[in-house]
Design a protein around this motif. Structure first.
Motif, PDB file in Angstrom:
ATOM      1  N   TYR A 253       0.838  -1.208   0.000  1.00  9.74           N
ATOM      2  CA  TYR A 253       0.000   0.000   0.000  1.00  9.74           C
ATOM      3  C   TYR A 253       0.874   1.260   0.000  1.00  9.74           C
ATOM      4  CZ  TYR A 253      -4.296  -2.681   0.671  1.00  9.74           C
ATOM      5  OH  TYR A 253      -5.353  -3.529   0.492  1.00  9.74           O
ATOM      6  N   ARG A 254       2.018   1.162   0.703  1.00 14.96           N
ATOM      7  CA  ARG A 254       2.914   2.327   0.733  1.00 14.96           C
ATOM      8  C   ARG A 254       3.462   2.597  -0.673  1.00 14.96           C
ATOM      9  NH1 ARG A 254       6.996   1.143   4.810  1.00 14.96           N
ATOM     10  NH2 ARG A 254       5.403   0.770   6.363  1.00 14.96           N
ATOM     11  N   VAL A 255       3.867   1.525  -1.355  1.00 19.84           N
ATOM     12  CA  VAL A 255       4.410   1.688  -2.716  1.00 19.84           C
ATOM     13  C   VAL A 255       3.320   2.228  -3.645  1.00 19.84           C
ATOM     14  CG1 VAL A 255       5.315   0.405  -4.702  1.00 19.84           C
ATOM     15  CG2 VAL A 255       6.147  -0.115  -2.416  1.00 19.84           C
ATOM     16  N   LEU A 256       2.104   1.719  -3.490  1.00 20.34           N
ATOM     17  CA  LEU A 256       1.010   2.190  -4.358  1.00 20.34           C
ATOM     18  C   LEU A 256       0.724   3.672  -4.112  1.00 20.34           C
ATOM     19  CD1 LEU A 256      -1.351  -0.922  -4.207  1.00 20.34           C
ATOM     20  CD2 LEU A 256      -0.257   0.002  -6.256  1.00 20.34           C
ATOM     21  N   VAL A 288      -5.326  -2.508 -12.184  1.00 19.95           N
ATOM     22  CA  VAL A 288      -4.438  -1.375 -11.894  1.00 19.95           C
ATOM     23  C   VAL A 288      -5.258  -0.194 -11.375  1.00 19.95           C
ATOM     24  CG1 VAL A 288      -2.847   0.307 -12.922  1.00 19.95           C
ATOM     25  CG2 VAL A 288      -2.696  -2.108 -13.567  1.00 19.95           C
ATOM     26  N   ALA A 289      -6.393   0.088 -12.020  1.00 19.16           N
ATOM     27  CA  ALA A 289      -7.233   1.221 -11.588  1.00 19.16           C
ATOM     28  C   ALA A 289      -7.720   0.989 -10.153  1.00 19.16           C
ATOM     29  CB  ALA A 289      -8.420   1.393 -12.536  1.00 19.16           C
ATOM     30  N   THR A 290      -8.051  -0.249  -9.818  1.00 18.91           N
ATOM     31  CA  THR A 290      -8.543  -0.539  -8.467  1.00 18.91           C
ATOM     32  C   THR A 290      -7.431  -0.364  -7.438  1.00 18.91           C
ATOM     33  OG1 THR A 290     -10.083  -2.122  -9.439  1.00 18.91           O
ATOM     34  CG2 THR A 290      -9.745  -2.264  -7.074  1.00 18.91           C
ATOM     35  N   LEU A 291      -6.248  -0.845  -7.768  1.00 21.31           N
ATOM     36  CA  LEU A 291      -5.108  -0.705  -6.843  1.00 21.31           C
ATOM     37  C   LEU A 291      -4.838   0.777  -6.555  1.00 21.31           C
ATOM     38  CD1 LEU A 291      -2.777  -3.395  -8.454  1.00 21.31           C
ATOM     39  CD2 LEU A 291      -3.555  -3.437  -6.071  1.00 21.31           C
ATOM     40  N   LEU A 292      -4.917   1.608  -7.593  1.00 18.01           N
ATOM     41  CA  LEU A 292      -4.620   3.028  -7.409  1.00 18.01           C
ATOM     42  C   LEU A 292      -5.807   3.772  -6.779  1.00 18.01           C
ATOM     43  CD1 LEU A 292      -2.590   3.670 -10.677  1.00 18.01           C
ATOM     44  CD2 LEU A 292      -1.726   3.409  -8.346  1.00 18.01           C
ATOM     45  N   TYR A 293      -7.001   3.330  -7.094  1.00 17.36           N
ATOM     46  CA  TYR A 293      -8.218   3.916  -6.484  1.00 17.36           C
ATOM     47  C   TYR A 293      -8.126   3.821  -4.963  1.00 17.36           C
ATOM     48  CZ  TYR A 293     -13.276   4.118  -5.343  1.00 17.36           C
ATOM     49  OH  TYR A 293     -14.516   4.419  -4.822  1.00 17.36           O
ATOM     50  N   ARG A 316       1.922  -2.681 -16.199  1.00 11.76           N
ATOM     51  CA  ARG A 316       2.550  -3.884 -15.626  1.00 11.76           C
ATOM     52  C   ARG A 316       3.497  -3.522 -14.481  1.00 11.76           C
ATOM     53  NH1 ARG A 316       2.793  -8.011 -20.796  1.00 11.76           N
ATOM     54  NH2 ARG A 316       0.534  -8.128 -20.918  1.00 11.76           N
ATOM     55  N   GLY A 317       4.089  -2.340 -14.576  1.00  7.26           N
ATOM     56  CA  GLY A 317       4.950  -1.873 -13.483  1.00  7.26           C
ATOM     57  C   GLY A 317       4.161  -1.773 -12.179  1.00  7.26           C
ATOM     58  N   VAL A 318       2.922  -1.261 -12.277  1.00  2.11           N
ATOM     59  CA  VAL A 318       2.075  -1.138 -11.074  1.00  2.11           C
ATOM     60  C   VAL A 318       1.731  -2.536 -10.543  1.00  2.11           C
ATOM     61  CG1 VAL A 318      -0.122  -0.276 -10.171  1.00  2.11           C
ATOM     62  CG2 VAL A 318       1.106   1.041 -11.916  1.00  2.11           C
ATOM     63  N   LEU A 319       1.404  -3.431 -11.455  1.00  2.00           N
ATOM     64  CA  LEU A 319       1.043  -4.793 -11.028  1.00  2.00           C
ATOM     65  C   LEU A 319       2.233  -5.462 -10.342  1.00  2.00           C
ATOM     66  CD1 LEU A 319      -1.025  -5.940 -14.139  1.00  2.00           C
ATOM     67  CD2 LEU A 319      -1.916  -5.399 -11.876  1.00  2.00           C
ATOM     68  N   ALA A 321       4.684  -4.025  -8.818  1.00  2.00           N
ATOM     69  CA  ALA A 321       4.920  -3.386  -7.515  1.00  2.00           C
ATOM     70  C   ALA A 321       3.940  -3.934  -6.473  1.00  2.00           C
ATOM     71  CB  ALA A 321       4.772  -1.874  -7.644  1.00  2.00           C
ATOM     72  N   ALA A 322       2.707  -4.138  -6.886  1.00  2.00           N
ATOM     73  CA  ALA A 322       1.689  -4.603  -5.935  1.00  2.00           C
ATOM     74  C   ALA A 322       1.808  -6.093  -5.637  1.00  2.00           C
ATOM     75  CB  ALA A 322       0.292  -4.291  -6.483  1.00  2.00           C
ATOM     76  N   LEU A 323       2.519  -6.809  -6.505  1.00  2.00           N
ATOM     77  CA  LEU A 323       2.700  -8.259  -6.285  1.00  2.00           C
ATOM     78  C   LEU A 323       3.977  -8.553  -5.504  1.00  2.00           C
ATOM     79  CD1 LEU A 323       1.788  -9.541  -9.853  1.00  2.00           C
ATOM     80  CD2 LEU A 323       0.547 -10.104  -7.771  1.00  2.00           C
TER      81      LEU A 323
END
Ligand SMILES: Cc1cc2nc3c(=O)[nH]c(=O)nc-3n(C[C@H](O)[C@H](O)[C@H](O)COP(=O)(O)OP(=O)(O)OC[C@H]3O[C@@H](n4cnc5c(N)ncnc54)[C@H](O)[C@@H]3O)c2cc1C
Length: 480
Positions: A253-256, A288-293, A316-319, A321-323
């Motif tokens: 969550y911090r990275v997001l 990705v939109a949900t992770l950032l939302y 894919r970079g966001v995905l 990071a979240a994985l």
């Protein structure tokens, strides 16, 4: 032998789970399994099967009843934020919260604490001040029917008045929550609480862990005169020993948040309706939109619009990071994507708190904020109490200015708006629209439930027509 159905009395959850797991893997009857488990330590079994082999579903076979008393509403939201969770919380619709006090975050400096107190005191003073005129107005509007006793009438009117005055209750107000969960959920819950960004919630995680490691309160057996004394066993000692803060979630969550701040420069949030049934997107865009939302204050539509224009590499970079950094933890809940019916709802915190209880859907809530403004129930103006209400809301917002987001969140009153995605299947839309639009419901979520049906109607008219929702203009204020 004829089939037999055997009900078992409650027993320590780790033992119950051990007995049932053994039962599924041995030819023994349940009685023999229970005798065997009674005489053997469960610890080795748990260490080996649950922790070493990762047979997590074994912990679904043992359940625990746990109560949380005098925790803030904010902490209660975190306690209830489990997908497989059964429980009930103290109702802000039916109980008087006037003199309960409030949680004061110990991390505040003396100057901040004084400001915080001024904001919270103004809200509780308003809660007490608004109740009599609102109740009086309700009595004028809905006189007691001849066949209704005064006691029942008074309770019904008071409940409707609480529906209005609760708009000034801050998330710092204390509440009680009782839950029945499997010890699998309990272990995850400890991990989630320990990783939450609020010291009060982290402390609750430690207390829950300690409660799991200690013998539970056995009042029931002590009250039964003839009952044999129960063994003083810990509730779930092995799980308690292994439960850890969910560092993966905390880090992710911090990275997001960082990615959101750097990459999602959307400016002012666009105006949004109460309920927006958002367009379907390809799975990667939705995820990705949900992770950032989850770490933003913008409407889903605006975020998904931006994300859909990004390059595939950036998404894919966001995905990635979240994985990243995951061990045996479950993926972030925002990965539970792939729903076709996604409602972006911007509603009052109190009404959302009621809808938060629906579990057969995926809810993604944004951080609490004063930024979206607040709602004003029309009854306040009718009762001549709107100015007092607005004054208290303004004092609270001013007091929160300059506080760190994690402490300002406690001052957010129930009347302020929060944004939350509800990802649903059709059955849940039907269920929530029907149940929550009923006349016994709160006027705020009744409107949301109705708008969900209407929004669905624009896309799937036949399916929406089949939902027996009650329009908000059908009222029966004296029914609870
Ligand atoms: C008028 C009213 C007053 C209320 N007062 C209180 C109160 O005082 N205190 C309080 O705490 N709550 C209160 N509630 C909330 C209530 O107790 C429920 O928590 C809430 O209505 C959700 O109901 P549900 O469990 O039926 O719905 P959901 O959680 O949406 O579940 C819908 C259905 O799906 C099933 N289900 C649930 N989870 C899953 C899953 N993961 N997978 C598959 N199926 C699943 C459920 O068993 C149910 O059949 C009130 C509700 C109403 C309508």
């Amino acid at each position: 032998m004829p089939p037999r159905v055997i009900a078992l009395a409650p027993m320590p959850p780790e033992k119950a789970a051990y007995a049932l797991a053994r039962y599924s893997r041995s030819p023994d009857s349940i009685e023999s399994s229970l005798r065997w488990v009674f005489d053997h330590s469960a610890e080795k079994f748990w260490e080996q099967f649950y922790f070493d082999y990762g047979h997590a579903s074994i912990a679904d076979l043992g359940h625990a009843v746990v109560c949380f008393e005098d925790i803030s509403e904010l902490a209660a939201i975190h306690v209830e934020d489990e997908r497989l969770w059964d429980g009930q919380a103290k109702s802000s619709r039916y109980q008087d919260f006037a003199r309960l006090g409030y949680h004061l975050p110990p991390e505040l400096s003396a100057e901040e604490a004084a400001r915080y107190r001024a904001g919270a005191n103004a809200l509780f003073a308003a809660y007490r001040e608004l109740f009599p005129p609102v109740e009086r107005r309700l009595r004028e509007k809905h006189p007691r029917p001849a066949d209704m006793k005064e006691g029942l009438y008074a309770r019904n009117v008071a409940a409707r008045a609480f529906d209005v005055v609760r708009y000034v209750l801050p998330l710092a107000v204390p509440t009680n929550v009782g839950q029945v969960v499997s010890i699998r959920t309990l272990e995850k819950q400890i991990g989630h609480l320990l990783a939450a960004p609020y010291p009060e919630v982290q402390d609750l995680g430690e207390r829950l862990k300690a409660a799991a490691a200690a013998p539970p309160l056995d009042l029931w057996n002590r009250l039964g005169a003839s009952a044999a004394p129960a063994p003083r066993e810990p509730l779930a000692a092995t799980l308690a020993r292994h439960a850890r803060a969910n560092e993966y979630w905390r880090r992710a969550y911090r990275v997001l948040e960082q990615i959101g701040a750097e990459e999602l420069r959307l400016g002012t949030p666009e105006p949004a309706p109460l309920v927006d049934l958002v367009p379907e997107q390809p799975l990667e865009v939705e995820t990705v939109a949900t992770l950032l939302y989850r770490v933003s204050h913008h409407p889903y539509r605006q975020i998904a619009g931006a994300v859909s224009e990004w390059s595939e590499a950036k998404r894919r970079g966001v995905l990635e990071a979240a994985l990243g950094g995951r061990e045996r933890e479950e993926l972030l809940p925002e990965f539970q994507s792939g729903y076709r019916l996604i409602f972006d709802v911007l509603m009052d915190v109190g009404g959302w708190r009621d809808l938060h209880r629906h579990r057969r859907c995926q809810q993604v809530r944004q951080p609490f904020t004063f930024a979206h403004g607040y709602d004003t129930p029309p009854l306040l103006a009718e009762a001549g109490a709107e100015a007092a209400y607005r004054n208290a809301m303004d004092v609270a917002a001013a007091a929160a200015r300059g506080l760190a987001p994690a402490t300002a969140a406690y001052l957010v009153p129930f009347g302020h708006r929060v944004r939350c995605l509800f990802k649903m299947d059709y059955a849940e839309v039907e269920y929530v629209s029907r149940l929550r639009s009923g006349v016994k419901g709160h006027f705020s979520y009744r409107q949301v439930a109705w708008e969900m049906k209407r929004a669905l109607g624009a896309r799937h008219p036949f399916l929406a027509e089949r939902i027996e929702a009650t329009p908000p203009w059908v009222e029966d204020s004296l029914r609870r």
